[in-house]
Design an enzyme around this catalytic site. Structure first.
Site, PDB file in Angstrom:
ATOM      1  N   ARG A  48       0.842  -1.187   0.000  1.00 44.22           N
ATOM      2  CA  ARG A  48       0.000   0.000   0.000  1.00 44.22           C
ATOM      3  C   ARG A  48       0.885   1.248   0.000  1.00 44.22           C
ATOM      4  O   ARG A  48       2.010   1.231   0.499  1.00 44.22           O
ATOM      5  CB  ARG A  48      -0.909   0.012   1.237  1.00 44.22           C
ATOM      6  CG  ARG A  48      -1.910   1.159   1.235  1.00 44.22           C
ATOM      7  CD  ARG A  48      -2.610   1.341   2.577  1.00 44.22           C
ATOM      8  NE  ARG A  48      -3.534   2.467   2.514  1.00 44.22           N
ATOM      9  CZ  ARG A  48      -4.127   3.025   3.569  1.00 44.22           C
ATOM     10  NH1 ARG A  48      -3.885   2.555   4.781  1.00 44.22           N
ATOM     11  NH2 ARG A  48      -4.946   4.047   3.416  1.00 44.22           N
ATOM     12  N   HIS A  49       0.375   2.332  -0.559  1.00 45.81           N
ATOM     13  CA  HIS A  49       1.092   3.606  -0.535  1.00 45.81           C
ATOM     14  C   HIS A  49       1.308   4.072   0.909  1.00 45.81           C
ATOM     15  O   HIS A  49       0.732   3.528   1.860  1.00 45.81           O
ATOM     16  CB  HIS A  49       0.305   4.663  -1.309  1.00 45.81           C
ATOM     17  CG  HIS A  49      -1.091   4.858  -0.783  1.00 45.81           C
ATOM     18  ND1 HIS A  49      -1.372   5.558   0.371  1.00 45.81           N
ATOM     19  CD2 HIS A  49      -2.287   4.422  -1.234  1.00 45.81           C
ATOM     20  CE1 HIS A  49      -2.654   5.559   0.598  1.00 45.81           C
ATOM     21  NE2 HIS A  49      -3.258   4.869  -0.361  1.00 45.81           N
ATOM     22  N   ARG A  52      -0.843   9.818   3.519  1.00 48.09           N
ATOM     23  CA  ARG A  52      -1.341  10.748   2.503  1.00 48.09           C
ATOM     24  C   ARG A  52      -2.316  11.744   3.108  1.00 48.09           C
ATOM     25  O   ARG A  52      -2.751  11.601   4.257  1.00 48.09           O
ATOM     26  CB  ARG A  52      -2.039   9.981   1.383  1.00 48.09           C
ATOM     27  CG  ARG A  52      -3.212   9.117   1.879  1.00 48.09           C
ATOM     28  CD  ARG A  52      -4.166   8.784   0.768  1.00 48.09           C
ATOM     29  NE  ARG A  52      -5.208   7.824   1.165  1.00 48.09           N
ATOM     30  CZ  ARG A  52      -6.279   8.131   1.879  1.00 48.09           C
ATOM     31  NH1 ARG A  52      -6.460   9.367   2.325  1.00 48.09           N
ATOM     32  NH2 ARG A  52      -7.184   7.199   2.185  1.00 48.09           N
ATOM     33  N   ARG A 129      -0.135   9.149  -5.583  1.00 52.74           N
ATOM     34  CA  ARG A 129       0.406   8.642  -4.326  1.00 52.74           C
ATOM     35  C   ARG A 129       1.053   7.262  -4.476  1.00 52.74           C
ATOM     36  O   ARG A 129       2.019   6.959  -3.776  1.00 52.74           O
ATOM     37  CB  ARG A 129      -0.674   8.612  -3.244  1.00 52.74           C
ATOM     38  CG  ARG A 129      -1.918   7.783  -3.559  1.00 52.74           C
ATOM     39  CD  ARG A 129      -2.944   7.924  -2.452  1.00 52.74           C
ATOM     40  NE  ARG A 129      -4.191   7.202  -2.695  1.00 52.74           N
ATOM     41  CZ  ARG A 129      -5.238   7.711  -3.322  1.00 52.74           C
ATOM     42  NH1 ARG A 129      -5.176   8.935  -3.807  1.00 52.74           N
ATOM     43  NH2 ARG A 129      -6.344   6.995  -3.481  1.00 52.74           N
ATOM     44  N   ASP A 310      -4.896   0.011  -0.056  1.00 52.52           N
ATOM     45  CA  ASP A 310      -5.345  -0.904   0.991  1.00 52.52           C
ATOM     46  C   ASP A 310      -6.365  -1.894   0.443  1.00 52.52           C
ATOM     47  O   ASP A 310      -6.357  -3.077   0.783  1.00 52.52           O
ATOM     48  CB  ASP A 310      -5.916  -0.136   2.187  1.00 52.52           C
ATOM     49  CG  ASP A 310      -6.926   0.938   1.786  1.00 52.52           C
ATOM     50  OD1 ASP A 310      -7.288   1.013   0.588  1.00 52.52           O
ATOM     51  OD2 ASP A 310      -7.343   1.704   2.668  1.00 52.52           O
TER      52      ASP A 310
END
Length: 454
Positions: A48-49, A52, A129, A310
């Site tokens: 996942r990034h 943010r 992102r 996610d």
């Protein structure tokens, strides 16, 4: 100033990492200890990034998009640092065998010290992102050879002493069936709607009913589960970024909001239809594994990195029937690795759900921690022939209905056009006949008085 701080922080981390690499002892398997049982041959990494900004504001939000440095849904400085740490973890694991040696696994030579295009493939969803996240991961996985940012070193050929460009592949959001997590699948959307009225979800709604009322009163969102979910992401991002929260958001309410979010995570990707979301990715992983088993060629690409969301992590774990119903944190990472031994090929799935933690092994139902590849392929056999375009079509009754309705509508349209053309021709002929009658048979006046009377 913040960008300069990030650059200096990354350079400091790189210097520390370089010193650790120099001080790091060689593999103990060649210093008198038993030889490793397994050799790492292939690895898939989905993460996942990082941290943010919120993706939206709620109705009465005291903050709007201009209150965030880069606007909505963008990676923060903290998120960049988190992803850089993930990159260092991957470097340690796949270049120095950290975390694998203790399991009797040899990964010596799995990745070259410098980037080699034939070794790896990187894919990201088409979001700022996720793209920025994977760039930070790659900058730590393959750090530049030097760390001097003097102007002379920013010109060719010294530029690459401070920057290592690595290609990242992506697709338009509306075409990305690999990492889209069901958003492009009509059948997934239809089936998921049925779960939104399930008894299990109704229990959650009843449990948090008073919370819905409170949130609706202060936020302007509707008094419902969906209305409350609209509020959680903005408040969470404000909290972790140290933005002052509205007075009505007490510690108890904030904790209850997080509990609701955790309880609802299970329903993001229902297990029964998870294959419509995570199936394409699992299928691709299996294709890579069977290719490696067939050719056993180290020159094949053997590290596949996927930067996503996610929901993508949930989709993969649900498809593998390994999800723990806990919301994936920022940089949550799933490792699906293939090992070789004298007894054949084995698959192991690991999950790293904390930025600073080691991954823990997930055991597939019907398998040991080291799952024989043939068994793994048999368990997920249905995904090997998955045609996501056909699978995502609406159910057969709707297809039959559509197949009957469209031809009938087309036939009616053709008949209507033909009738219109016939009527038009008849009208033209009638007008021409009338015109002829008026010219040929109208009496011609012979006196001025007759003309005036008309």
């Amino acid at each position: 100033m913040r960008i300069s701080f990030v650059i200096l922080s990354c350079l400091h981390l790189m210097k520390i990492r370089a010193q650790q690499d120099e001080d790091r002892p060689s593999s103990n398997y060649f210093d008198g200890n038993p030889e490793p049982i397994y050799s790492l041959r292939l690895a898939h990494v989905l993460f996942r990034h990082g941290d943010r900004s919120p993706t939206h504001a709620y109705a009465n939000d005291i903050y709007n998009e201009t209150d965030w440095p880069q606007g909505f849904g963008q990676l923060s400085i903290t998120g960049m640092q988190q992803e850089y740490q993930l990159g260092m973890f991957l470097r340690d694991r796949y270049m120095h065998c950290y975390g694998l040696e203790d399991l009797g696994i040899d990964c010596n030579g799995f990745l070259s010290p410098t980037y080699e295009r034939n070794e790896m493939y990187v894919r990201s969803t088409s979001f700022d992102r996720t793209l920025m996240s994977v760039y930070n991961v790659l900058s730590a996985l393959y750090p530049p050879q030097g760390s001097d940012l003097e102007e002379d070193n920013l010109t060719m050929p010294y530029l690459f002493n401070v920057w290592q460009p690595i290609p990242v592949h992506t697709m338009p959001i509306e075409e990305d069936c690999l990492l889209s997590t069901g958003s492009l699948c009509p059948l997934f959307i239809q089936e998921k709607a049925a779960f939104d009225v399930s008894p299990e979800l109704n229990e959650i709604k009843n449990k948090f009913n008073e919370l819905f009322k409170t949130v609706s009163q202060y936020t302007g969102e509707e008094n419902s589960l969906n209305g409350t979910l609209q509020v959680i992401d903005p408040l969470y991002c404000q909290k972790v970024s140290n933005y002052p929260l509205p007075e009505w958001v007490t510690d108890d309410i904030f904790i209850e909001l997080l509990e609701l979010q955790e309880a609802h995570t299970e329903f993001w990707v229902p297990k029964d239809i998870a294959y419509l979301s995570g199936g394409p990715l699992v299928k691709q992983m299996m294709e890579h594994m069977t290719k490696m088993q067939a050719f056993q060629d180290d020159s094949l690409q053997h590290l596949f990195i996927y930067s996503a969301h996610d929901s993508t992590v949930v989709s993969l774990l649900q498809t593998l029937d390994l999800f723990n119903n806990k919301m994936p944190h920022y940089t949550a990472c799933v490792l699906v690795e293939l090992f070789d031994s004298d007894d054949g090929f084995f698959v192991q799935v690991s999950y790293r759900n904390e930025t600073d933690s080691d991954p823990y092994i997930l055991t597939i139902d019907g398998c040991d921690e080291m799952c024989p590849l043939d068994t793994f392929l048999r368990i997920y056999m249905s995904l090997q022939t998955l045609d996501i375009e056909k699978a995502c079509a609406m159910n057969s009754s709707e297809q039959v209905h559509t197949s009957l309705v469209l031809p009938i509508l087309n036939l009616i349209l053709v008949i209507f056009i033909l009738l219109a053309m016939i009527l038009f021709v008849i009208l033209i002929l009638c007008m021409r006949n009338k015109s002829r009658d008026s010219v040929n048979y109208m009496p011609v006046p012979t006196e001025m008085t007759e003309i005036e009377l008309r």
